[in-house]
Design an enzyme around this catalytic site. Structure first.
Site, PDB file in Angstrom:
ATOM      1  CG  ASN A 172      -2.392   0.262   0.847  1.00  0.00           C
ATOM      2  OD1 ASN A 172      -2.474   1.746   0.434  1.00  0.00           O
ATOM      3  ND2 ASN A 172      -3.228   0.166   1.196  1.00  0.00           N
ATOM      4  NE  ARG A 173      -3.010   4.771  -2.095  1.00  0.00           N
ATOM      5  CZ  ARG A 173      -3.607   3.736  -3.010  1.00  0.00           C
ATOM      6  NH1 ARG A 173      -3.519   2.545  -2.250  1.00  0.00           N
ATOM      7  NH2 ARG A 173      -4.823   3.872  -3.415  1.00  0.00           N
ATOM      8  CD  GLN A 196      -6.411  -0.489  -0.392  1.00  0.00           C
ATOM      9  OE1 GLN A 196      -6.335  -0.348   1.187  1.00  0.00           O
ATOM     10  NE2 GLN A 196      -6.714   1.301  -0.381  1.00  0.00           N
ATOM     11  CD  GLU A 246      -4.381  -4.808  -2.558  1.00  0.00           C
ATOM     12  OE1 GLU A 246      -3.494  -4.461  -2.559  1.00  0.00           O
ATOM     13  OE2 GLU A 246      -5.480  -4.403  -3.277  1.00  0.00           O
ATOM     14  CG  HIS A 287      -2.204  -6.510  -5.606  1.00  0.00           C
ATOM     15  ND1 HIS A 287      -3.525  -6.188  -6.376  1.00  0.00           N
ATOM     16  CD2 HIS A 287      -1.892  -4.924  -4.930  1.00  0.00           C
ATOM     17  CE1 HIS A 287      -3.816  -4.802  -6.211  1.00  0.00           C
ATOM     18  NE2 HIS A 287      -3.176  -4.618  -5.479  1.00  0.00           N
ATOM     19  CG  HIS A 333       1.179  -1.945  -3.923  1.00  0.00           C
ATOM     20  ND1 HIS A 333       0.373  -2.365  -2.869  1.00  0.00           N
ATOM     21  CD2 HIS A 333       0.876  -2.399  -5.313  1.00  0.00           C
ATOM     22  CE1 HIS A 333      -0.366  -2.190  -3.215  1.00  0.00           C
ATOM     23  NE2 HIS A 333      -0.845  -1.896  -4.433  1.00  0.00           N
TER      24      HIS A 333
END
Length: 352
Positions: free
Chosen positions: A81-82, A286, A315, A177, A107
């Site tokens: 993620n971020r 997610q 996720e 993913h 990622h």
């Protein structure tokens, strides 16, 4: 059960990619690739026992390395993620990570997903992939080795066990993913799939989809999946945490946030009867429904194309940007010399 190995294709003239297929006594199977320690196919039975591939992907390994195609089935690390502005501070060390999505990191920069992994071990029903990452690679601290063990059980459970070893304290947030479409029908999106997420809150985000640090209740909003309902019911409703036309791409704060191994979500396809229960020891999930994928892509596996809303990713993870909210988001870091392990299972059944 036994594992079948075959050549998949070349990334370049010096980089072959291989597939490893595990099949159980019921005929269900998972095919895994050395590229990104990824899931290339996953065949599960419907209510009548008919097998179909329930994940999206490609017939050519080179396509998996295009980030615009959405990290199909690949392992993500070091940090899923971020990360805001591609930086964070850990144990007094300022770390700078790749800004591969505008000004922020997505990622971990993609390296773990888009490079080949070693096969460390195989058994009748499992395979272990491994990747070493030296201190400072992509800005992350520690000489870091991640292994990913996939096991396919006789009762159609795909178990993914991630283990991290580092010589010093560091951070890790691995996930897979895969994009699921339980119908097995190349003409269907996931909007008719029903979904339940065992979460009463989500992480608020700003206009760049980066967490603000606020956790908000799902009740009374289009984010509410506490009771199962079709994904498409509210996906296009205007909402502050959702980008118009994209739909869900949001982190849910699971009810179990203490490291307990507990159910996180249930995805079901009424047309085929296939059902998948996600179980994890991580605190976040997610939900992403492929809203950034183009409607016009012509790539995929056979006639099953990777296109807009054709698959849903679930996720399991620490919350996005937790490295910048370590005191307010649930988090446990990797301690030097102590293995860190997290497990996610995808449990498949079929309703009559």
């Amino acid at each position: 059960m036994a594992i079948e190995k075959r050549f998949f294709g070349n990334l370049d003239e010096n980089t072959p990619i291989y597939l490893y297929k595990i099949t159980n006594a019921q005929g269900a199977s998972v095919t895994l690739q050395t590229l990104g320690a990824g899931i290339q196919s996953l065949c599960m039975p419907d209510r009548d026992g008919n097998l179909a591939d329930v994940v999206l992907g490609f017939d050519d390994p080179k396509l998996y390395t295009d980030p615009d195609y959405g990290y199909q089935g690949l392992t993500v690390g070091r940090w899923a993620n971020r990360i805001r502005d591609g930086k964070f501070t850990f144990h007094g060390r300022e770390c700078h990570t790749p800004q591969n999505q505008g000004s922020w990191t997505l990622h971990g920069g993609g390296r773990f997903s888009f490079t080949p992994w070693e096969v460390a071990e195989t058994g009748d029903d499992y395979i272990v992939f491994s990747r070493f990452s030296p201190d400072g690679e992509d800005g992350f601290p520690g000489d870091f080795t991640m292994t990913v063990k996939y096991t396919l059980t006789q009762d159609n459970v795909l178990r993914i066990e991630y283990t991290v070893n580092s010589d010093v304290d560091t951070v890790a947030n691995p996930t897979n993913h895969a994009y699921f479409n339980l119908s097995g029908d190349p003409n269907k999106t996931v909007e008719a799939h029903t979904l339940q997420i065992l979460a009463d809150a989500f992480t608020e985000t700003d206009a760049s989809q980066l967490p603000t640090g606020v956790l908000s209740p799902v009740k009374g909003t289009m984010m509410d999946f506490t009771q199962p309902h079709p994904i498409g019911d509210r996906i296009d409703e205007p909402f502050r945490a959702v980008i118009d036309g994209v739909g869900y791409d949001n982190n849910y704060c699971l009810r179990s946030r203490d490291g307990s191994f507990a159910p996180a979500a249930v995805l079901a396809d009424p047309s085929s009867g296939r059902k998948m229960t996600v179980v994890t020891d991580l605190p976040g999930l997610q939900l992403y429904c492929g809203g950034w994928l183009s409607r016009d892509y012509t790539v995929g596996k056979g006639d099953s194309l990777v296109t807009y809303r054709r698959g849903v990713a679930l996720e399991t993870q620490f919350y996005p940007d937790t490295v910048n909210f370590p005191d307010s988001f649930p988090f446990w870091y990797v301690k030097g010399g102590v293995p860190f392990t997290t497990v996610t299972e995808f449990r498949f059944t079929a309703d009559a």
